[in-house]
Design a protein around this motif. Structure first.
Motif, mmCIF file in Angstrom:
data_model
loop_
_atom_site.group_PDB
_atom_site.id
_atom_site.type_symbol
_atom_site.label_atom_id
_atom_site.label_comp_id
_atom_site.label_asym_id
_atom_site.label_seq_id
_atom_site.Cartn_x
_atom_site.Cartn_y
_atom_site.Cartn_z
ATOM 1 N N GLU A 54 -11.611 -6.252 -0.776
ATOM 2 C CA GLU A 54 -10.828 -5.192 -0.138
ATOM 3 C C GLU A 54 -10.143 -5.716 1.116
ATOM 4 O O GLU A 54 -8.952 -5.481 1.327
ATOM 5 C CB GLU A 54 -11.733 -4.018 0.217
ATOM 6 C CG GLU A 54 -12.329 -3.344 -0.995
ATOM 7 C CD GLU A 54 -13.436 -2.368 -0.631
ATOM 8 O OE1 GLU A 54 -13.454 -1.879 0.520
ATOM 9 O OE2 GLU A 54 -14.282 -2.105 -1.497
ATOM 10 N N TRP A 55 -10.889 -6.416 1.954
ATOM 11 C CA TRP A 55 -10.339 -6.947 3.197
ATOM 12 C C TRP A 55 -9.210 -7.943 2.923
ATOM 13 O O TRP A 55 -8.192 -7.957 3.608
ATOM 14 C CB TRP A 55 -11.460 -7.604 4.002
ATOM 15 C CG TRP A 55 -10.971 -8.242 5.263
ATOM 16 C CD1 TRP A 55 -10.711 -7.626 6.451
ATOM 17 C CD2 TRP A 55 -10.655 -9.620 5.444
ATOM 18 N NE1 TRP A 55 -10.254 -8.549 7.359
ATOM 19 C CE2 TRP A 55 -10.207 -9.773 6.769
ATOM 20 C CE3 TRP A 55 -10.713 -10.735 4.608
ATOM 21 C CZ2 TRP A 55 -9.820 -11.001 7.288
ATOM 22 C CZ3 TRP A 55 -10.329 -11.954 5.127
ATOM 23 C CH2 TRP A 55 -9.892 -12.079 6.449
ATOM 24 N N LEU A 56 -9.401 -8.772 1.905
ATOM 25 C CA LEU A 56 -8.411 -9.786 1.556
ATOM 26 C C LEU A 56 -7.136 -9.161 0.982
ATOM 27 O O LEU A 56 -6.071 -9.752 1.056
ATOM 28 C CB LEU A 56 -9.026 -10.759 0.552
ATOM 29 C CG LEU A 56 -8.340 -12.095 0.330
ATOM 30 C CD1 LEU A 56 -8.226 -12.888 1.622
ATOM 31 C CD2 LEU A 56 -9.091 -12.891 -0.714
ATOM 32 N N GLY A 57 -7.272 -7.964 0.429
ATOM 33 C CA GLY A 57 -6.123 -7.307 -0.183
ATOM 34 C C GLY A 57 -6.072 -7.498 -1.686
ATOM 35 O O GLY A 57 -5.100 -7.135 -2.335
ATOM 36 N N ALA A 58 -7.133 -8.069 -2.274
ATOM 37 C CA ALA A 58 -7.198 -8.257 -3.723
ATOM 38 C C ALA A 58 -7.657 -6.954 -4.364
ATOM 39 O O ALA A 58 -8.362 -6.160 -3.747
ATOM 40 C CB ALA A 58 -8.161 -9.384 -4.072
ATOM 41 N N ARG A 59 -7.275 -6.769 -5.606
ATOM 42 C CA ARG A 59 -7.620 -5.540 -6.319
ATOM 43 C C ARG A 59 -8.277 -5.883 -7.644
ATOM 44 O O ARG A 59 -7.703 -6.593 -8.473
ATOM 45 C CB ARG A 59 -6.351 -4.712 -6.562
ATOM 46 C CG ARG A 59 -6.623 -3.367 -7.209
ATOM 47 C CD ARG A 59 -5.397 -2.484 -7.145
ATOM 48 N NE ARG A 59 -4.275 -3.028 -7.877
ATOM 49 C CZ ARG A 59 -3.973 -2.692 -9.135
ATOM 50 N NH1 ARG A 59 -4.700 -1.832 -9.797
ATOM 51 N NH2 ARG A 59 -2.928 -3.222 -9.726
ATOM 52 N N LEU A 60 -9.481 -5.386 -7.829
ATOM 53 C CA LEU A 60 -10.183 -5.557 -9.090
ATOM 54 C C LEU A 60 -9.577 -4.573 -10.085
ATOM 55 O O LEU A 60 -9.622 -3.372 -9.893
ATOM 56 C CB LEU A 60 -11.671 -5.287 -8.908
ATOM 57 C CG LEU A 60 -12.550 -5.447 -10.130
ATOM 58 C CD1 LEU A 60 -12.499 -6.879 -10.654
ATOM 59 C CD2 LEU A 60 -13.974 -5.061 -9.790
ATOM 60 N N VAL A 61 -8.984 -5.112 -11.141
ATOM 61 C CA VAL A 61 -8.287 -4.292 -12.135
ATOM 62 C C VAL A 61 -9.196 -3.943 -13.301
ATOM 63 O O VAL A 61 -9.152 -2.845 -13.831
ATOM 64 C CB VAL A 61 -7.025 -5.041 -12.653
ATOM 65 C CG1 VAL A 61 -6.327 -4.258 -13.742
ATOM 66 C CG2 VAL A 61 -6.081 -5.324 -11.499
ATOM 67 N N LYS A 62 -10.043 -4.893 -13.685
ATOM 68 C CA LYS A 62 -10.869 -4.717 -14.875
ATOM 69 C C LYS A 62 -12.134 -5.549 -14.736
ATOM 70 O O LYS A 62 -12.089 -6.651 -14.211
ATOM 71 C CB LYS A 62 -10.090 -5.174 -16.099
ATOM 72 C CG LYS A 62 -10.864 -5.218 -17.383
ATOM 73 C CD LYS A 62 -10.006 -5.800 -18.498
ATOM 74 C CE LYS A 62 -10.796 -5.870 -19.780
ATOM 75 N NZ LYS A 62 -9.988 -6.384 -20.876
#
Length: 142
Positions: free
Chosen positions: A18-26
């Protein structure tokens, strides 16, 4: 990503993503996908995605793929990870995929890739992950 929007896999928040700005899609059935918009602060002095960011994406994709096969456990810890950097990550968005190709009751063996917006391979990795069980009702890992 706003701090009040936790990303979960089997009910577990992943604050660093979350902090890094990555998004878990699946993350299901031993397969996962993580997407990330590459910002100026994620780039190195050559203005391409920093290798540490690429390794973080690979680690997260493989760990969540492993975790998705054991939903009753709290998580997984990286035991070993080998990464090959194929080409610079120059696009504005990168996509990491993870796959667990073998697991036991305590370990998971995974592979991962990062690709750019054109679908070109940027980095590839393999890793071994240890499943971590809950020790108590408080959710402390052990």
């Amino acid at each position: 990503m706003p701090a009040d929007t936790p990303q979960t896999v089997t009910g577990v928040s992943i604050p660093f993503l979350e902090w890094l700005g990555a998004r878990l899609v699946k993350a299901e059935g031993g397969v996962s996908e993580v997407r990330m918009a590459i910002l100026p602060e994620h780039r190195n002095s050559w203005q391409v995605c920093h290798g540490g960011v690429l390794m973080t994406l690979l680690d997260a994709a493989m760990a969540t793929a492993a975790r998705s096969l054991h939903p009753e456990l709290r998580g997984s810890a990286t035991v070993d990870m080998t990464t090959s950097f194929v080409r610079p990550g120059q696009s504005d968005t990168l996509f990491a995929t993870g796959k667990c190709y073998h697991r036991s009751t305590t370990m998971a063996f995974c592979e991962g890739e990062v690709r750019d917006e054109a679908g070109e391979l940027v980095a590839r990795s393999s890793g071994t992950f240890k499943y971590i069980k809950k020790r108590s009702e408080q959710g402390v890992d052990g």
